[in-house]
Design an enzyme around this catalytic site. Structure first.
Site, short mmCIF file in Angstrom:
data_model
loop_
_atom_site.label_atom_id
_atom_site.label_comp_id
_atom_site.label_asym_id
_atom_site.label_seq_id
_atom_site.Cartn_x
_atom_site.Cartn_y
_atom_site.Cartn_z
N GLU A 40 0.83 -1.21 0.00
CA GLU A 40 0.00 0.00 0.00
C GLU A 40 0.86 1.26 0.00
O GLU A 40 0.73 2.12 -0.86
CB GLU A 40 -0.92 0.00 1.22
CG GLU A 40 -1.84 1.19 1.34
CD GLU A 40 -2.93 1.18 0.27
OE1 GLU A 40 -3.10 2.22 -0.38
OE2 GLU A 40 -3.58 0.14 0.09
N ASP A 72 1.95 4.00 -3.24
CA ASP A 72 1.79 5.46 -3.19
C ASP A 72 3.10 6.16 -3.53
O ASP A 72 3.13 7.11 -4.31
CB ASP A 72 1.33 5.90 -1.80
CG ASP A 72 -0.12 5.55 -1.52
OD1 ASP A 72 -0.66 4.67 -2.20
OD2 ASP A 72 -0.70 6.15 -0.60
N SER A 101 -6.01 3.56 -4.54
CA SER A 101 -4.76 3.81 -3.84
C SER A 101 -3.66 4.20 -4.80
O SER A 101 -2.66 4.81 -4.40
CB SER A 101 -4.32 2.55 -3.07
OG SER A 101 -5.24 2.23 -2.06
#
Length: 223
Positions: free
Chosen positions: A1, A5, A189
């Protein structure tokens, strides 16, 4: 995750200074956003989410008040709208995510893309059944959505970017066998830091910070 990003931001805004904020899961949205603003950031990308029905009205307004202050100081905030359609985190039907539903930040949904020839842009459509969307049960429709949104309440998302893993990113992750591992990663995301990178590049080009993007974007709807 987190790696997704960072990789997205670094790929699309390679000259930006990127700061990663990490905290225990129990940390409040208010504490996280305040830490970022105290650090002096100019663009915030957030891919985490909770569900609106898990928060009191007072708590939601407190989060939005911080994002309103961020907007007033020229900070653009981009929140992922989620990857489970109108069902927050796959468990709460007809519930938008937090802080995506905050009127003073930009909620980012997801699309799927068809590549053109020789890496030329082809076409793009809504990421069916996946990209987070819905209507807030707490916030009234902000003025910038007047004439665009029929609902009397805040509607999300505001913008979208490619999120279908079919069009996703490769990630080199040492703890998962390095690179390449044959996997593509996506979701809102990915879409949120993509839009944050756009904002960072625009800020750099203009020499001033755009801040809250929604009031600037909505008048361009349909153009």
């Amino acid at each position: 995750e987190v790696l997704l990003d960072i990789a997205a931001a670094m790929n699309l805004a390679p000259t930006a200074d990127i700061v990663v904020f990490s905290a225990p899961n129990a940390t409040s949205w208010q504490a996280m956003f305040n830490a970022m603003l105290d650090h002096g950031v100019t663009v915030i990308s957030n891919s985490w989410t909770s569900c609106e029905n898990e928060h009191s009205v007072a708590d939601l307004k407190s989060i939005d008040a911080i994002l309103q202050a961020a907007a007033a100081s020229g900070v653009g905030v981009f929140n992922a709208a989620g990857d489970t359609g109108s069902t927050c985190l796959g468990a709460s039907p007809n519930t938008v995510g937090v802080p995506a539903g905050s009127p003073h930040a930009t909620a980012v949904g997801g699309t799927t893309m068809t590549n053109g020839t020789a890496w030329v842009y082809g076409s793009e459509s809504w990421w069916q059944g996946k990209g987070g969307f819905g209507v807030s049960g707490r916030f009234a429709r902000p003025a910038y959505q007047d004439g665009v949104v029929a609902s009397a309440m805040r509607s999300v998302p505001d913008v979208a970017a490619f999120a279908d893993p079919i069009n996703g990113m490769f990630i080199c992750q040492a703890s998962a066998g390095g690179c390449p591992n044959g996997l593509l990663y996506g979701g809102t995301s990915l879409a949120a830091p993509v839009w944050a990178a756009y904002a960072a590049n625009l800020n750099a080009t203009r020499g001033t910070n755009l801040g809250a993007l929604n009031p600037l974007l909505y008048p361009l709807a349909g153009t």
